[in-house]
Scaffold this active site. Structure first.
Site, short mmCIF file in Angstrom:
data_model
loop_
_atom_site.label_atom_id
_atom_site.label_comp_id
_atom_site.label_asym_id
_atom_site.label_seq_id
_atom_site.Cartn_x
_atom_site.Cartn_y
_atom_site.Cartn_z
N SER A 1 69.42 84.06 31.45
CA SER A 1 70.22 84.23 30.24
C SER A 1 69.78 85.51 29.56
O SER A 1 68.87 86.20 30.01
CB SER A 1 70.02 83.04 29.29
OG SER A 1 68.66 82.98 28.85
N LYS A 2 70.44 85.85 28.45
CA LYS A 2 70.12 87.09 27.74
C LYS A 2 68.68 87.11 27.24
O LYS A 2 68.05 88.15 27.19
CB LYS A 2 71.09 87.29 26.57
CG LYS A 2 72.49 87.70 27.00
CD LYS A 2 73.37 88.00 25.80
CE LYS A 2 74.76 88.47 26.25
NZ LYS A 2 75.64 88.77 25.11
N ARG A 3 68.16 85.94 26.90
CA ARG A 3 66.78 85.92 26.42
C ARG A 3 65.79 86.24 27.53
O ARG A 3 64.66 86.66 27.28
CB ARG A 3 66.45 84.56 25.80
CG ARG A 3 66.43 83.40 26.78
CD ARG A 3 66.22 82.07 26.04
NE ARG A 3 66.32 80.94 26.94
CZ ARG A 3 65.30 80.46 27.65
NH1 ARG A 3 64.12 81.04 27.56
NH2 ARG A 3 65.47 79.42 28.43
N HIS A 4 66.20 86.05 28.80
CA HIS A 4 65.34 86.39 29.93
C HIS A 4 65.46 87.86 30.31
O HIS A 4 64.56 88.43 30.92
CB HIS A 4 65.73 85.56 31.17
CG HIS A 4 65.43 84.10 31.04
ND1 HIS A 4 66.39 83.12 31.21
CD2 HIS A 4 64.27 83.44 30.75
CE1 HIS A 4 65.83 81.93 31.05
NE2 HIS A 4 64.56 82.09 30.77
#
Length: 382
Positions: A236-239
């Site tokens: 995801s974007k947080r990764h």
């Protein structure tokens, strides 16, 4: 016996940026085509007019160009091939491999709500064909039996056809669906190998049925596991599920990012670093892994740093200049440029990305005399 020329393709939808997973898929397709002396083609799947944008298309093309993944021949736009899609649907209709379905959206909702759980959709018009003066979709008539594929990554897979829906091929407004358009485009482009994410694995079964119904050769399938975050969960974007332009803005080299993506789901023994054309020479489908790869920024930084060490000093300074100028507050004077160039051999081993040059070269960019803090003075006394 003649062997077909290998043709691969990367077919992104222009609904967003070129994310890192898409870049890896494009890289694998490009490498396999180059390794085998074949062609790599780029197709923009822009049939979803509501979500496709020119901004996204430009971002994809810009990202591909930066990574050096050039298409062999013109870029293909799926919307330009609609006539071929429609023709194929009517060919299937004429052969009895498809049928007209007059179900309204309300009728479809009612049918699905009353279907037993786990049952594939079958229209009431499948075995009750009529020519009515009403709007209709063209649906694929899933045959009896089973469908088998031999995937280069996932191995042998068999589906029972009774578990496949009778898919819509042409909507009531006459526009083709994704499932039909992909098959027709890949056939017309002469695609021999489809290398893509394993989220499309079930589609390989459905598309194999369409290929066979049209009496077309089925391509060789290779479905690669998706990239996961460091915690093993879906990326995801947080990764770091960002567009490749974000990695460029963070100071990664295109060669460094390509090298890292290559190792993210593929291996050739213990070799980790690939320079120049080494990746093309080494790549094969046999090296693709069947388990998901995890994003690892430490390894990305290390691989990028090794590529930085190989760049000529003058070229490296030019690549780092946008970051340095932002830090400096404007264009660097010629004298400072020369100073940085002379210091490059000392700076290069200290950086992992181009952006790191800002911190490492800061002492060279400060006006003299340099003001020394009280804390630093104590260290100098020692």
């Amino acid at each position: 016996m003649t062997t077909k020329k290998v043709i691969t393709r990367f077919a992104p939808s222009p609904t967003g940026f070129l994310h890192i997973g898409g870049a890896r898929t494009a890289l694998f397709n490009w490498l396999f085509a180059k390794k085998t002396g074949g062609d790599f083609k780029l197709r923009i799947e822009d049939t979803d007019k509501a979500r496709s944008t020119q901004v996204a298309t430009d971002a994809i093309l810009d990202g591909m160009a930066w990574l050096g993944l050039q298409s062999d021949g013109d870029i293909i736009y799926q919307t330009h091939n609609v006539k071929a899609h429609i023709k194929a649907a009517h060919t299937l209709l004429d052969k009895g491999a498809a049928y007209k379905c007059y179900c309204t959206p309300e009728a479809l909702k009612d049918i699905r709500e009353n279907m037993p759980s786990g049952t594939a959709f079958r229209s009431p018009y499948r075995d009750n064909e009529k020519d009515l003066d009403l709007p209709f979709t063209i649906r694929f008539r899933v045959p009896e039996g089973s469908t088998h594929i031999s995937d280069e990554v996932q191995g042998d897979i068999t589906w029972q056809n009774k578990d496949f829906d009778d898919l819509v091929l042409l909507r009531a407004d006459g526009t083709p669906t994704y499932m039909l358009a992909v098959v027709v485009d890949d056939h017309d482009m002469g695609v021999t190998h489809v290398i893509r994410g394993d989220d499309h694995l079930i589609n390989a079964g459905r598309q194999t049925l369409i290929y066979k119904a049209l009496d077309w050769d089925v391509p060789i399938w290779a479905h690669i596991p998706l990239i996961h975050g460091p915690d093993g969960k879906k990326l995801s974007k947080r990764h770091g599920a960002l567009g490749v332009e974000a990695y460029r803005d963070m100071g990664y080299l295109a060669d460094g990012l390509n090298n890292y993506l290559l190792k993210l789901g593929w291996s050739d023994g213990d070799q980790e670093l690939f320079f120049d054309d080494e990746a093309v020479k080494a790549f094969s489908l046999d090296g693709l892994k069947s388990s998901p790869a995890r994003l690892d920024f430490d390894k990305m930084d290390f691989i990028n740093s090794q590529h930085i060490l190989r760049v000529k000093n003058t070229e490296l300074l030019a690549l780092a200049m946008p970051f340095l100028e932002v830090h400096f507050g404007g264009p660097l004077p010629e004298t400072l440029r020369n100073t940085l160039l002379r210091a490059m051999d000392t700076l290069k081993p200290r950086v992992k990305t181009l952006k790191d040059f800002v911190e490492q070269a800061d002492y060279l960019m400060r006006s003299r005399p340099i003001e020394i803090s009280e804390r630093a003075k104590k260290a100098f006394k020692n």
